[in-house]
Motif scaffolding. Structure first.
Motif, PDB file in Angstrom:
ATOM      1  N   GLN A  25       0.852  -1.185   0.000  1.00  0.00           N
ATOM      2  CA  GLN A  25       0.000   0.000   0.000  1.00  0.00           C
ATOM      3  C   GLN A  25       0.896   1.246   0.000  1.00  0.00           C
ATOM      4  OE1 GLN A  25      -3.324   0.406  -0.085  1.00  0.00           O
ATOM      5  NE2 GLN A  25      -3.753  -1.796  -0.156  1.00  0.00           N
ATOM      6  N   HIS A  73      -4.267   6.552  -3.290  1.00  0.00           N
ATOM      7  CA  HIS A  73      -4.139   6.095  -1.913  1.00  0.00           C
ATOM      8  C   HIS A  73      -5.490   5.650  -1.369  1.00  0.00           C
ATOM      9  CE1 HIS A  73      -0.837   9.091  -2.463  1.00  0.00           C
ATOM     10  NE2 HIS A  73      -0.139   8.119  -1.913  1.00  0.00           N
ATOM     11  N   THR A  74      -5.439   4.707  -0.455  1.00  0.00           N
ATOM     12  CA  THR A  74      -6.675   4.318   0.219  1.00  0.00           C
ATOM     13  C   THR A  74      -7.079   5.421   1.191  1.00  0.00           C
ATOM     14  OG1 THR A  74      -5.668   3.250   2.149  1.00  0.00           O
ATOM     15  CG2 THR A  74      -5.853   1.935   0.137  1.00  0.00           C
ATOM     16  N   SER A  75      -8.271   5.304   1.714  1.00  0.00           N
ATOM     17  CA  SER A  75      -8.769   6.304   2.661  1.00  0.00           C
ATOM     18  C   SER A  75      -8.628   5.834   4.107  1.00  0.00           C
ATOM     19  CB  SER A  75     -10.243   6.608   2.358  1.00  0.00           C
ATOM     20  OG  SER A  75     -11.007   5.411   2.353  1.00  0.00           O
ATOM     21  N   TYR A  76      -7.721   4.874   4.343  1.00  0.00           N
ATOM     22  CA  TYR A  76      -7.527   4.332   5.688  1.00  0.00           C
ATOM     23  C   TYR A  76      -6.073   4.545   6.112  1.00  0.00           C
ATOM     24  CZ  TYR A  76     -11.817   2.072   4.203  1.00  0.00           C
ATOM     25  OH  TYR A  76     -13.086   1.838   3.718  1.00  0.00           O
ATOM     26  N   ASP A 119     -13.343   7.411   4.622  1.00  0.00           N
ATOM     27  CA  ASP A 119     -14.262   6.917   3.601  1.00  0.00           C
ATOM     28  C   ASP A 119     -15.656   7.519   3.731  1.00  0.00           C
ATOM     29  OD1 ASP A 119     -14.038   5.411   6.006  1.00  0.00           O
ATOM     30  OD2 ASP A 119     -15.392   3.909   5.202  1.00  0.00           O
ATOM     31  N   ASN A 136     -10.677  12.941   1.004  1.00  0.00           N
ATOM     32  CA  ASN A 136      -9.713  12.043   1.635  1.00  0.00           C
ATOM     33  C   ASN A 136      -8.658  12.883   2.355  1.00  0.00           C
ATOM     34  OD1 ASN A 136      -8.124   9.924   2.404  1.00  0.00           O
ATOM     35  ND2 ASN A 136      -7.482   9.331   0.345  1.00  0.00           N
ATOM     36  N   ASN A 181      -0.667   3.710   4.956  1.00  0.00           N
ATOM     37  CA  ASN A 181      -2.031   3.510   4.477  1.00  0.00           C
ATOM     38  C   ASN A 181      -2.398   2.039   4.620  1.00  0.00           C
ATOM     39  OD1 ASN A 181      -1.359   6.181   3.171  1.00  0.00           O
ATOM     40  ND2 ASN A 181      -3.496   5.909   2.532  1.00  0.00           N
ATOM     41  N   SER A 189      -5.109  -1.287   3.799  1.00  0.00           N
ATOM     42  CA  SER A 189      -6.141  -1.842   2.928  1.00  0.00           C
ATOM     43  C   SER A 189      -7.462  -1.843   3.690  1.00  0.00           C
ATOM     44  CB  SER A 189      -5.782  -3.271   2.535  1.00  0.00           C
ATOM     45  OG  SER A 189      -5.811  -4.122   3.674  1.00  0.00           O
ATOM     46  N   PRO A 190      -8.599  -1.942   2.991  1.00  0.00           N
ATOM     47  CA  PRO A 190      -9.888  -2.022   3.701  1.00  0.00           C
ATOM     48  C   PRO A 190      -9.941  -3.194   4.677  1.00  0.00           C
ATOM     49  CG  PRO A 190     -10.247  -1.541   1.393  1.00  0.00           C
ATOM     50  CD  PRO A 190      -8.789  -1.843   1.533  1.00  0.00           C
ATOM     51  N   TYR A 248      -7.884  -2.312   7.775  1.00  0.00           N
ATOM     52  CA  TYR A 248      -8.589  -1.318   8.586  1.00  0.00           C
ATOM     53  C   TYR A 248      -9.736  -1.950   9.358  1.00  0.00           C
ATOM     54  CZ  TYR A 248     -11.092   2.912   9.895  1.00  0.00           C
ATOM     55  OH  TYR A 248     -11.734   3.892  10.609  1.00  0.00           O
ATOM     56  N   SER A 261       3.318  -2.265   3.130  1.00  0.00           N
ATOM     57  CA  SER A 261       3.171  -0.876   2.687  1.00  0.00           C
ATOM     58  C   SER A 261       4.522  -0.183   2.644  1.00  0.00           C
ATOM     59  CB  SER A 261       2.253  -0.109   3.646  1.00  0.00           C
ATOM     60  OG  SER A 261       2.875   0.052   4.916  1.00  0.00           O
TER      61      SER A 261
END
Length: 391
Positions: free
Chosen positions: A120, A151-154, A216, A221, A250, A252-253, A256, A301
């Motif tokens: 990530q 980027h993810t939102s976590y 999210d 973000n 960051n 992954s869903p 998180y 990551s």
């Protein structure tokens, strides 16, 4: 290795054996706990610990496991080096963004693996700052960051703290606001008019909380002034100079979701290793024996880092005077007390007198931490990057 708890129920003078249901018994069996981050471009840290069964209690480090990172293309790191407190250090080096990686732990004939996953990407920390809560006497440290579509939102943070503090009295300064300072030069031979290795000390700490945040549900973000640490004014942390090194990743869903549940469970039960109201086993399985349950999660990551300092002079609140050490209570009848005060000096204590040349029954003794900062839990291990030249 596994033990099921057996409860005996006494009903009407009869004894009936009762076996705990599987979903409850699993909470009390011996289990491995594996958690860490596969990081690119820096040292990866993985924790391997073992939780004991219901009858024994406790948490044990596992210093004799074989731990390494394996890539889908066949690349394999060297075995990790065991450090302290259950930590294994893996020299992962620069990893390929286009390749998936997993962690492998070999222990007691079993092979435990995390899922293969891509790295990530983690963006930079925009800002670290602090706000003061005058009502609670707190200083709250926060971070700002924002991502984009890559980027993810976590988000997840860990941090290291270092702070400088000093003893109550400096043995280089004989005249104090309380009187004249006396100490045993035989007990502290290193102290001169210019050198005092017992005045300044440093303490290092690592964070242990689960620090996560998801954007999210927000319209953008962006993380704005998210508090990651709180300090109070009655500790040595903010007495002189405080530094915090923050690491951001960051998630992954799936990661998180795991850490969110663990955070909820630990806040409810008070311990990461207590039997949980909702068991979450993460992304690690025992390959040769799938029935063995493993707790923990391994992420992959990049990571970013930012450092921030707070000086005591930066604070608007009235700083509580932190003291580790105390003035000794004088006896009601203090005739001949001067001889006792002199004996205290020979045990590393300090005495503050009214007269600069002699100690009398009216003078006061202070415990050794008042002049020796090493007795308050600190060390002389000043970080190489520390911004001042105190010794």
């Amino acid at each position: 290795m596994c033990r099921l708890g057996i409860l005996l129920l006494f009903l009407s003078s009869c004894v009936e054996e009762y076996v705990l249901p599987d979903e409850i018994a699993e909470q009390y069996t011996e289990q491995l706990y594996i958690e860490g981050k596969i990081l690119s471009g820096t040292e990866s840290i993985v924790y391997v610990m073992k939780t004991a069964g219901m009858n024994t209690g406790g948490i044990f480090n596992v210093p004799d496991a074989k731990v390494y990172v394996l890539a889908e293309n066949g690349f394999r790191t060297e075995n990790a080096t065991y450090s302290t407190s259950g930590a294994y250090l893996i020299q992962t080096g620069e990893l390929n963004d286009l390749t998936r990686y997993k962690l492998v732990v070999e222990y007691e004939g079993n092979i435990y693996e995390s899922d293969y996953q891509y790295l990530q990407a983690s963006q930079e920390i925009d800002e670290i700052g602090f706000t003061e809560d005058f009502d609670k006497g707190e200083v709250r440290i926060w971070v700002n960051t924002q991502g984009d579509n890559q980027h993810t939102s976590y988000y997840m943070w860990t941090f290291e703290e270092d702070f400088e503090y000093h003893s109550m009295f400096d043995m280089r300064v004989i005249r104090t606001s309380a009187g004249y300072l006396h100490y045993s030069k035989n007990y502290y031979p290193e102290v001169t008019d210019y050198v005092n290795p017992y005045y300044y000390c440093w303490i290092h700490r690592n964070s242990h909380q689960i620090l996560i945040y998801g954007t999210d549900v927000l319209t953008e973000n962006a993380v704005k002034q998210h508090v990651i640490n709180k300090l109070t004014l009655d500790t040595p942390d903010l007495q002189t100079l405080y530094g915090i090194t923050v690491y951001q990743s960051n998630l992954s869903p799936e990661a998180y979701a795991y850490y969110s549940q663990m955070k909820s469970n630990t806040e409810e039960m008070g311990s990461l290793f207590a039997p949980m109201p909702t068991e979450v086993y993460g992304n690690i399985t025992c390959k040769n024996n799938p029935k063995i349950k493993v707790r923990g999660f391994v992420t992959a990551s990049t990571t970013t880092m930012k450092r921030f300092f707070i000086s005591a002079s930066d604070l608007k609140q009235v700083k509580c005077q932190w003291r580790d050490g105390k003035m000794l209570t004088k006896p009601i009848f203090s005739e001949g007390y001067a001889s006792s005060l002199i004996s205290y000096l020979n045990n590393g204590y300090a005495v503050v007198s009214i007269d600069p040349s002699q100690i009398t029954d009216s003078d006061v003794a202070y415990t050794a931490p008042c002049i020796n900062c090493l007795l308050s839990g600190g060390t002389k291990d000043k970080p190489e990057w520390w911004p001042n030249d105190h010794e």
